[in-house]
Motif scaffolding. Sequence first.
Motif, PDB file in Angstrom:
ATOM      1  N   ARG A  70       0.819  -1.045   0.048  1.00 48.67           N
ATOM      2  CA  ARG A  70      -0.244  -0.155   0.081  1.00 48.67           C
ATOM      3  C   ARG A  70       0.765   1.335   0.050  1.00 48.67           C
ATOM      4  NH1 ARG A  70       1.096  -1.644   4.535  1.00 48.67           N
ATOM      5  NH2 ARG A  70       1.382  -0.091   6.265  1.00 48.67           N
ATOM      6  N   ARG A  71       0.328   2.191  -0.355  1.00 44.98           N
ATOM      7  CA  ARG A  71       1.186   3.556  -0.598  1.00 44.98           C
ATOM      8  C   ARG A  71       0.823   4.611   0.259  1.00 44.98           C
ATOM      9  NH1 ARG A  71       4.142   3.511  -5.084  1.00 44.98           N
ATOM     10  NH2 ARG A  71       3.600   1.846  -6.670  1.00 44.98           N
ATOM     11  N   ASP A  72      -0.342   4.392   1.262  1.00 41.95           N
ATOM     12  CA  ASP A  72      -0.373   5.507   2.050  1.00 41.95           C
ATOM     13  C   ASP A  72       0.478   5.824   3.077  1.00 41.95           C
ATOM     14  OD1 ASP A  72      -1.061   3.180   3.511  1.00 41.95           O
ATOM     15  OD2 ASP A  72      -3.030   3.783   3.728  1.00 41.95           O
ATOM     16  N   THR A  73       0.538   6.708   3.965  1.00 42.38           N
ATOM     17  CA  THR A  73       1.452   7.048   5.031  1.00 42.38           C
ATOM     18  C   THR A  73       1.123   7.301   6.272  1.00 42.38           C
ATOM     19  OG1 THR A  73       3.160   8.379   5.537  1.00 42.38           O
ATOM     20  CG2 THR A  73       1.885   9.260   3.723  1.00 42.38           C
ATOM     21  N   VAL A  74       1.539   7.121   7.386  1.00 42.44           N
ATOM     22  CA  VAL A  74       0.933   7.226   8.731  1.00 42.44           C
ATOM     23  C   VAL A  74       1.251   8.742   9.096  1.00 42.44           C
ATOM     24  CG1 VAL A  74       1.125   5.092   9.763  1.00 42.44           C
ATOM     25  CG2 VAL A  74       2.989   6.513   9.938  1.00 42.44           C
ATOM     26  N   ALA A  75       2.002   9.418   8.209  1.00 42.36           N
ATOM     27  CA  ALA A  75       2.597  10.707   8.476  1.00 42.36           C
ATOM     28  C   ALA A  75       1.548  11.598   8.584  1.00 42.36           C
ATOM     29  CB  ALA A  75       3.459  11.214   7.161  1.00 42.36           C
ATOM     30  N   THR A  76       0.410  11.644   7.839  1.00 42.85           N
ATOM     31  CA  THR A  76      -0.809  12.299   7.988  1.00 42.85           C
ATOM     32  C   THR A  76      -1.872  11.948   8.938  1.00 42.85           C
ATOM     33  OG1 THR A  76      -1.968  11.087   6.263  1.00 42.85           O
ATOM     34  CG2 THR A  76      -0.683  13.106   5.539  1.00 42.85           C
ATOM     35  N   ASN A  77      -1.715  10.895   9.652  1.00 39.64           N
ATOM     36  CA  ASN A  77      -2.546  10.350  10.791  1.00 39.64           C
ATOM     37  C   ASN A  77      -3.890   9.758   9.877  1.00 39.64           C
ATOM     38  OD1 ASN A  77      -1.465   9.754  12.994  1.00 39.64           O
ATOM     39  ND2 ASN A  77      -2.472  11.352  14.511  1.00 39.64           N
ATOM     40  N   ALA A  88      -3.643   7.149   7.809  1.00 41.58           N
ATOM     41  CA  ALA A  88      -3.573   5.679   7.098  1.00 41.58           C
ATOM     42  C   ALA A  88      -3.853   4.824   8.280  1.00 41.58           C
ATOM     43  CB  ALA A  88      -2.154   5.547   6.792  1.00 41.58           C
ATOM     44  N   ASP A  89      -4.127   3.491   7.862  1.00 40.67           N
ATOM     45  CA  ASP A  89      -4.539   2.538   8.842  1.00 40.67           C
ATOM     46  C   ASP A  89      -3.059   1.395   9.080  1.00 40.67           C
ATOM     47  OD1 ASP A  89      -6.950   2.913   8.881  1.00 40.67           O
ATOM     48  OD2 ASP A  89      -7.779   1.699   7.258  1.00 40.67           O
ATOM     49  N   GLU A  90      -3.046   0.870  10.057  1.00 42.26           N
ATOM     50  CA  GLU A  90      -2.043   0.130  10.250  1.00 42.26           C
ATOM     51  C   GLU A  90      -1.900  -1.273  10.283  1.00 42.26           C
ATOM     52  OE1 GLU A  90       1.037   1.398  11.924  1.00 42.26           O
ATOM     53  OE2 GLU A  90       0.281   3.316  12.547  1.00 42.26           O
ATOM     54  N   LEU A 139      -4.035  -5.804  12.774  1.00 41.44           N
ATOM     55  CA  LEU A 139      -4.265  -4.424  12.074  1.00 41.44           C
ATOM     56  C   LEU A 139      -5.121  -3.561  12.855  1.00 41.44           C
ATOM     57  CD1 LEU A 139      -7.145  -5.212   9.619  1.00 41.44           C
ATOM     58  CD2 LEU A 139      -6.235  -7.041  11.223  1.00 41.44           C
ATOM     59  N   LEU A 140      -5.148  -2.319  12.859  1.00 38.42           N
ATOM     60  CA  LEU A 140      -5.594  -1.201  13.181  1.00 38.42           C
ATOM     61  C   LEU A 140      -6.208  -0.408  12.082  1.00 38.42           C
ATOM     62  CD1 LEU A 140      -2.868   0.103  15.845  1.00 38.42           C
ATOM     63  CD2 LEU A 140      -5.332  -0.851  16.441  1.00 38.42           C
ATOM     64  N   ARG A 141      -7.672  -0.399  11.874  1.00 39.71           N
ATOM     65  CA  ARG A 141      -8.377   0.199  10.875  1.00 39.71           C
ATOM     66  C   ARG A 141      -9.429   1.140  11.433  1.00 39.71           C
ATOM     67  NH1 ARG A 141     -10.159  -4.188   6.443  1.00 39.71           N
ATOM     68  NH2 ARG A 141     -11.646  -4.689   8.252  1.00 39.71           N
ATOM     69  N   GLY A 142      -9.637   2.148  10.209  1.00 36.54           N
ATOM     70  CA  GLY A 142     -10.785   2.954  10.545  1.00 36.54           C
ATOM     71  C   GLY A 142     -10.392   4.454  10.623  1.00 36.54           C
ATOM     72  N   TRP A 143      -9.044   4.599  10.748  1.00 33.32           N
ATOM     73  CA  TRP A 143      -8.233   6.094  10.811  1.00 33.32           C
ATOM     74  C   TRP A 143      -8.842   6.480   8.926  1.00 33.32           C
ATOM     75  CZ3 TRP A 143      -4.272   3.301  13.567  1.00 33.32           C
ATOM     76  CH2 TRP A 143      -4.286   3.745  15.043  1.00 33.32           C
ATOM     77  N   ALA A 144      -8.213   5.450   8.134  1.00 33.33           N
ATOM     78  CA  ALA A 144      -8.520   6.079   6.851  1.00 33.33           C
ATOM     79  C   ALA A 144      -9.788   6.344   6.480  1.00 33.33           C
ATOM     80  CB  ALA A 144      -7.987   4.643   5.871  1.00 33.33           C
ATOM     81  N   GLU A 145     -10.767   5.886   7.242  1.00 31.02           N
ATOM     82  CA  GLU A 145     -12.143   6.408   6.974  1.00 31.02           C
ATOM     83  C   GLU A 145     -12.579   7.476   7.491  1.00 31.02           C
ATOM     84  OE1 GLU A 145     -14.880   2.598   6.743  1.00 31.02           O
ATOM     85  OE2 GLU A 145     -13.219   1.797   7.296  1.00 31.02           O
ATOM     86  N   GLY A 146     -11.827   7.993   8.454  1.00 34.17           N
ATOM     87  CA  GLY A 146     -12.063   9.029   9.467  1.00 34.17           C
ATOM     88  C   GLY A 146     -12.501   9.042  10.608  1.00 34.17           C
ATOM     89  N   PHE A 147     -12.358   7.706  11.240  1.00 33.50           N
ATOM     90  CA  PHE A 147     -12.673   7.367  12.809  1.00 33.50           C
ATOM     91  C   PHE A 147     -11.815   7.634  13.440  1.00 33.50           C
ATOM     92  CE2 PHE A 147     -15.483   4.357  10.134  1.00 33.50           C
ATOM     93  CZ  PHE A 147     -16.732   4.805  10.603  1.00 33.50           C
ATOM     94  N   ALA A 148     -12.164   8.199  14.906  1.00 33.02           N
ATOM     95  CA  ALA A 148     -10.894   8.361  15.784  1.00 33.02           C
ATOM     96  C   ALA A 148     -10.688   7.101  16.389  1.00 33.02           C
ATOM     97  CB  ALA A 148     -11.404   9.581  16.913  1.00 33.02           C
TER      98      ALA A 148
END
Length: 166
Positions: A46-53, A55-57, A78-87
């Motif tokens: 995947r090409r996303d990055t955690v730099a912007t907070n 991306a999922d992990e 995995l930790l998902r949800g950030w990519a969809e905007g969840f806190a």
Amino acid sequence: MPFRPAIPEHEAGLAGLFSALAAAGDERFFHPHPLTPEAARAICRRRDTVATNTADEFHVAIDGSGGDGPGVIVAYGLLRGWAEGFAVPSLGIAVHPAHRGRGIARSLMHHLHDVAAGRGAERVRLKVYRHNSAALRLYESLGYEFRPHSPTELVGLLTLRQPVAA
Ligand SMILES: CC(C)(COP(=O)(O)OP(=O)(O)OC[C@H]1O[C@@H](n2cnc3c(N)ncnc32)[C@H](O)[C@@H]1OP(=O)(O)O)[C@@H](O)C(=O)NCCC(=O)NCCS
């Protein structure tokens, strides 16, 4: 045991883990996505990055006890949800059937909690089948609190300890 974010060099090992989980019938308990080589490829490349907070992990546990090689991927979390905007991210884990009962899941949970807290999450959530007794015991021992999600599943929530400020 080292835990690492999944990167391209983990693709074959992660695909091998997914295949072992599917062969053991674990997809009935763990199905965040299909347990296929294609999914392993997408996760590791995947090409996303955690730099912007945002991306999922996706993390792997590497058992290097076999010698000088790159090590065997024995667990995935995995930790998902950030990519969809969840806190509040949703957590998932699975351990290779041949490597269970060694405390890997417990260590991986602590690692994922640290990752989530380090990203500023105050809580994590997860879904678990009511009859997945091994996972439920683990989550309860870590302090998760549960409420019904459906006739077959519970939702667990854990408030994270925040990292100590530098
Ligand atoms: C659930 C799972 C992750 C546990 O992995 P593991 O590495 O064997 O777990 P650990 O060795 O770290 O054990 C941690 C705790 O889990 C619980 N546990 C693990 N295996 C258990 C079993 N067979 N029966 C009851 N409790 C069990 C215990 O509370 C244990 O703590 P203890 O050793 O102090 O008693 C693993 O069985 C798995 O991958 N299952 C398939 C995928 C899955 O169900 N994922 C969770 C989806 S919600």
